[in-house]
Design an enzyme around this catalytic site. Structure first.
Site, PDB file in Angstrom:
ATOM      1  N   ASP A 181      -9.837 -30.520  59.956  1.00 30.51           N
ATOM      2  CA  ASP A 181     -11.009 -29.530  58.651  1.00 30.51           C
ATOM      3  C   ASP A 181     -11.979 -29.893  59.284  1.00 30.51           C
ATOM      4  O   ASP A 181     -12.743 -30.039  60.205  1.00 30.51           O
ATOM      5  CB  ASP A 181     -10.057 -30.546  57.415  1.00 30.51           C
ATOM      6  CG  ASP A 181     -10.465 -28.836  56.008  1.00 30.51           C
ATOM      7  OD1 ASP A 181     -10.401 -29.067  56.001  1.00 30.51           O
ATOM      8  OD2 ASP A 181     -11.821 -30.201  55.924  1.00 30.51           O
TER       9      ASP A 181
ATOM     10  N   LYS B  56      -3.174 -34.081  53.002  1.00 28.21           N
ATOM     11  CA  LYS B  56      -4.187 -34.137  53.601  1.00 28.21           C
ATOM     12  C   LYS B  56      -4.876 -35.404  53.955  1.00 28.21           C
ATOM     13  O   LYS B  56      -4.299 -37.080  53.101  1.00 28.21           O
ATOM     14  CB  LYS B  56      -4.863 -33.999  52.658  1.00 28.21           C
ATOM     15  CG  LYS B  56      -6.971 -32.865  52.833  1.00 28.21           C
ATOM     16  CD  LYS B  56      -6.429 -31.314  53.074  1.00 28.21           C
ATOM     17  CE  LYS B  56      -7.797 -31.350  54.084  1.00 28.21           C
ATOM     18  NZ  LYS B  56      -7.757 -29.798  54.095  1.00 28.21           N
TER      19      LYS B  56
HETATM   20  P1  NDP Z   1     -16.599 -27.914  60.751  1.00 27.19           P
HETATM   21  O1  NDP Z   1     -16.547 -28.956  60.257  1.00 27.19           O
HETATM   22  O2  NDP Z   1     -16.399 -27.114  61.945  1.00 27.19           O
HETATM   23  O3  NDP Z   1     -18.118 -26.393  59.563  1.00 27.19           O
HETATM   24  C1  NDP Z   1     -18.148 -27.372  58.493  1.00 27.19           C
HETATM   25  C2  NDP Z   1     -19.439 -25.969  58.136  1.00 27.19           C
HETATM   26  O4  NDP Z   1     -19.602 -26.211  57.142  1.00 27.19           O
HETATM   27  C3  NDP Z   1     -20.842 -27.074  59.256  1.00 27.19           C
HETATM   28  O5  NDP Z   1     -21.337 -25.903  59.157  1.00 27.19           O
HETATM   29  C4  NDP Z   1     -21.288 -28.009  57.914  1.00 27.19           C
HETATM   30  O6  NDP Z   1     -22.645 -28.038  57.776  1.00 27.19           O
HETATM   31  C5  NDP Z   1     -20.965 -26.944  56.746  1.00 27.19           C
HETATM   32  N1  NDP Z   1     -20.761 -28.210  55.470  1.00 27.19           N
HETATM   33  C6  NDP Z   1     -20.091 -29.307  55.368  1.00 27.19           C
HETATM   34  N2  NDP Z   1     -20.747 -29.926  54.490  1.00 27.19           N
HETATM   35  C7  NDP Z   1     -21.175 -29.705  53.549  1.00 27.19           C
HETATM   36  C8  NDP Z   1     -21.991 -29.962  52.307  1.00 27.19           C
HETATM   37  N3  NDP Z   1     -21.577 -30.580  52.090  1.00 27.19           N
HETATM   38  N4  NDP Z   1     -22.777 -29.091  52.194  1.00 27.19           N
HETATM   39  C9  NDP Z   1     -22.918 -27.964  52.698  1.00 27.19           C
HETATM   40  N5  NDP Z   1     -22.522 -27.664  53.854  1.00 27.19           N
HETATM   41  C10 NDP Z   1     -21.542 -28.691  54.934  1.00 27.19           C
HETATM   42  O7  NDP Z   1     -15.555 -27.318  59.149  1.00 27.19           O
HETATM   43  P2  NDP Z   1     -14.234 -26.084  58.935  1.00 27.19           P
HETATM   44  O8  NDP Z   1     -14.950 -24.795  59.433  1.00 27.19           O
HETATM   45  O9  NDP Z   1     -13.004 -26.784  59.762  1.00 27.19           O
HETATM   46  O10 NDP Z   1     -14.097 -26.224  57.220  1.00 27.19           O
HETATM   47  C11 NDP Z   1     -15.037 -25.740  56.285  1.00 27.19           C
HETATM   48  C12 NDP Z   1     -14.200 -25.666  55.622  1.00 27.19           C
HETATM   49  O11 NDP Z   1     -13.030 -24.725  55.710  1.00 27.19           O
HETATM   50  C13 NDP Z   1     -13.846 -26.614  54.750  1.00 27.19           C
HETATM   51  O12 NDP Z   1     -13.770 -26.730  53.084  1.00 27.19           O
HETATM   52  C14 NDP Z   1     -12.288 -26.710  55.186  1.00 27.19           C
HETATM   53  O13 NDP Z   1     -11.677 -27.341  54.454  1.00 27.19           O
HETATM   54  C15 NDP Z   1     -11.699 -25.478  55.065  1.00 27.19           C
HETATM   55  N6  NDP Z   1     -10.308 -24.945  56.006  1.00 27.19           N
HETATM   56  C16 NDP Z   1     -10.607 -25.088  57.024  1.00 27.19           C
HETATM   57  C17 NDP Z   1      -9.682 -24.841  57.987  1.00 27.19           C
HETATM   58  C18 NDP Z   1      -9.528 -25.241  59.381  1.00 27.19           C
HETATM   59  O14 NDP Z   1      -8.831 -25.399  60.058  1.00 27.19           O
HETATM   60  N7  NDP Z   1     -10.375 -25.801  60.212  1.00 27.19           N
HETATM   61  C19 NDP Z   1      -8.726 -24.360  57.755  1.00 27.19           C
HETATM   62  C20 NDP Z   1      -8.698 -23.735  55.831  1.00 27.19           C
HETATM   63  C21 NDP Z   1      -9.469 -24.316  55.370  1.00 27.19           C
HETATM   64  P3  NDP Z   1     -23.435 -29.629  58.809  1.00 27.19           P
HETATM   65  O15 NDP Z   1     -22.954 -28.672  60.933  1.00 27.19           O
HETATM   66  O16 NDP Z   1     -24.575 -29.772  58.853  1.00 27.19           O
HETATM   67  O17 NDP Z   1     -22.738 -30.614  58.116  1.00 27.19           O
HETATM   68  O1  2IT Z   2      -7.877 -26.581  54.557  1.00 28.59           O
HETATM   69  C1  2IT Z   2      -7.191 -26.651  55.125  1.00 28.59           C
HETATM   70  O2  2IT Z   2      -5.568 -25.669  55.590  1.00 28.59           O
HETATM   71  C2  2IT Z   2      -6.839 -27.152  56.540  1.00 28.59           C
HETATM   72  N1  2IT Z   2      -7.319 -28.058  56.859  1.00 28.59           N
HETATM   73  C3  2IT Z   2      -5.115 -26.490  58.151  1.00 28.59           C
HETATM   74  C4  2IT Z   2      -4.853 -27.340  58.066  1.00 28.59           C
HETATM   75  C5  2IT Z   2      -3.736 -27.309  58.699  1.00 28.59           C
HETATM   76  O3  2IT Z   2      -2.616 -28.632  58.962  1.00 28.59           O
HETATM   77  O4  2IT Z   2      -3.692 -26.975  59.656  1.00 28.59           O
END
Ligand code: NDP
Ligand code: 2IT
Length: 451
Positions: free
Chosen positions: A170, A130
């Protein structure tokens, strides 16, 4: 006071606390995993002899570096970059990059640690890693984001590679950032390789990668409901936190499966739409305009916006899908969800539920899908992107989607079966941790003690 029944686990945990003092997220993630290992270590004493658990909690490598870049006014800015290469027993390091002001060693290490088990659960050959930076993309111009990404990759490129370590997106890292980083890597190395996943479709990306985490979360939830409650998503009221990549495509798939999603959020507040969220409006605001979720209430009559993101858990629902960030759902919120009759919770975000929240869900018989299992669809599809890049070939949307669904169903069943085998039937936290661990530990055992 001793927390673990097993003295070996207690010793490992004490050493982790000593070595990583002041890193609460990392310690939280380690504690949860080690608790799950009680029956495993009791059954297989060789894990102690081989020092497997001592090694699995210590990253193979941790890189921290300075990232300097120039903002639009000509001022030099300095951020901190990280990459943790946690475990390479079953494949090249693999895991996302997070750009958010809260990024620090503790956050990167908890994410990298969990990634090892998640990647193992997918069944694909990927180790765990990561990375990220405390750079805040909010309010930055495209040019500023590009200059940051180029500077970040200038250092990161020394540590990664298609057969070494393959980053992806992420929080704060989507198609735009991956594109800038890929372009810089290619320029530095003069090679076009699958060094990152989540790439654009015109330069080696995979169909379904954008949708994969959200879709996978729903495939997992659907299988969990079917197998454990003979139920389905159809007609269910769903609350989803966040409004980023994971939340948007979780909403889309939930709607396709016949559920009604009534609330979404961002870090400022949440929206409630009793008629069901109009996803095209959200996508316009979030994906096109990079705006705030409060805009939705201004555009959709009958919907409401409330300040404060944590209030979202007071919205009555059958299914709650936390898809924003770590520790966003605490014990108090969990109790409110239970009192309102929630039947299932599945984690799209990484470690969104606090330990107290998980305990409350499990105590009240709420089906609980932990992050490592439930959100593995993103990295699984990254694995499929790597596979397509290696073949220099691409599959259709339907082909990738079918593979993703199959992988998520397998993850559910492997986690469930492990929970049963180790005496905690239906405890998917334990089952996912154990099922992910067994493959890694076997690979470590056979590769000798070098790392
Ligand atoms: P994005 O950046 O696309 O979206 C993040 C969302 O979460 C936004 O709505 C953001 O709001 C909100 N957010 C972020 N930080 C905070 C905080 N401290 N408090 C409240 N809201 C918050 O990210 P993703 O959708 O990609 O990721 C969301 C979650 O999913 C994370 O935990 C990530 O690790 C996990 N994840 C992502 C994957 C991927 O493929 N993208 C895979 C597996 C897990 P704001 O715009 O106001 O910051
Ligand atoms: O938390 C996660 O699994 C991710 N942000 C996706 C990682 C990846 O390598 O696609």
């Amino acid at each position: 006071m001793s927390k673990f029944k097993n003295a070996y686990l207690q010793g490992v945990y004490d050493a982790v606390c000593k070595r990583n003092a002041g890193e609460p997220e990392f310690l939280q993630a380690v504690m949860e995993v080690l608790e799950s290992f009680e029956p495993v270590v009791a059954k297989y004493p060789e894990y102690e002899t081989n020092g497997i658990i001592d090694r699995i909690v210590e990253p193979e490598r941790f890189v921290q570096f300075r990232v300097s870049w120039v903002d639009d006014s000509g001022k030099v800015r300095v951020n901190r970059g990280f990459r943790v290469q946690f475990n390479s027993a079953i494949g090249p390091y693999k895991g996302g990059l997070r750009l958010h002001p809260t990024v620090c060693a503790s956050v990167i290490k908890f994410l990298g640690f969990e990634q090892c088990f998640k990647n193992s659960l997918t069944g694909l050959p990927m180790g765990g890693g990561k990375g990220g930076s405390d750079f805040d993309p909010k309010g930055k111009s495209d040019g500023e984001v590009m200059r940051f990404c180029q500077s970040f990759m200038t250092e990161l490129s020394k540590h990664i590679g298609a057969d070494t370590d393959v980053p992806a997106g992420d929080i704060g890292v989507g198609g735009r950032e991956i594109g800038y980083m890929f372009g810089q890597y290619k320029r530095l190395r003069n090679e076009f390789t699958g060094v990152l996943t989540g790439k654009g479709l015109s330069y080696g990306g995979s169909l379904v990668r954008t949708e994969a985490t959200g879709y996978g979360l729903l495939y997992f939830t659907q299988e969990m409901l079917k197998s454990m409650k003979q139920d389905s998503m159809s007609g269910k009221t769903v609350v989803i936190s966040g409004s980023g990549n994971v939340a948007i495509y979780a909403t889309q798939k939930a709607q396709q499966l016949g559920a009604k999603v009534v609330a979404l959020s961002d870090s400022n507040g949440y929206i409630y739409d009793k008629n069901g969220i109009q996803l095209e409006v959200v996508r316009q605001i979030k994906e096109v305009e990079r705006g705030r979720i409060s805009e939705y209430a201004k555009r959709v009559p009958g919907s409401e916006y409330q300040e404060g993101c944590r209030g979202i858990w007071s919205v009555k629902c059958d299914i709650a899908l936390p898809c924003a960030t770590q520790n966003e759902l605490d014990g108090k919120a969990a109790q409110v969800l239970v009192d309102n009759g929630v039947i299932a919770v599945a984690e799209g975000a990484n470690m969104p539920s606090t330990p107290e929240a998980i305990e409350i869900f499990q105590k009240h018989g709420v089906l609980f899908g932990p992050a490592k299992a439930a959100n593995a669809g993103g990295v699984a599809t990254s694995g499929l992107e790597m596979c397509q890049n290696s073949m220099r070939y691409s599959w259709t949307f339907e082909e990738v989607d079918a593979k993703l669904k199959h992988i998520m169903e397998n993850i559910f069943h492997n986690s469930y079966n492990a929970s049963k085998e180790f005496g905690a039937e239906g405890n998917l936290v334990m089952g996912a941790n154990i099922a992910g661990f067994l493959k890694i530990s076997d690979a470590m055992k056979w590769q000798g003690i070098a790392y």
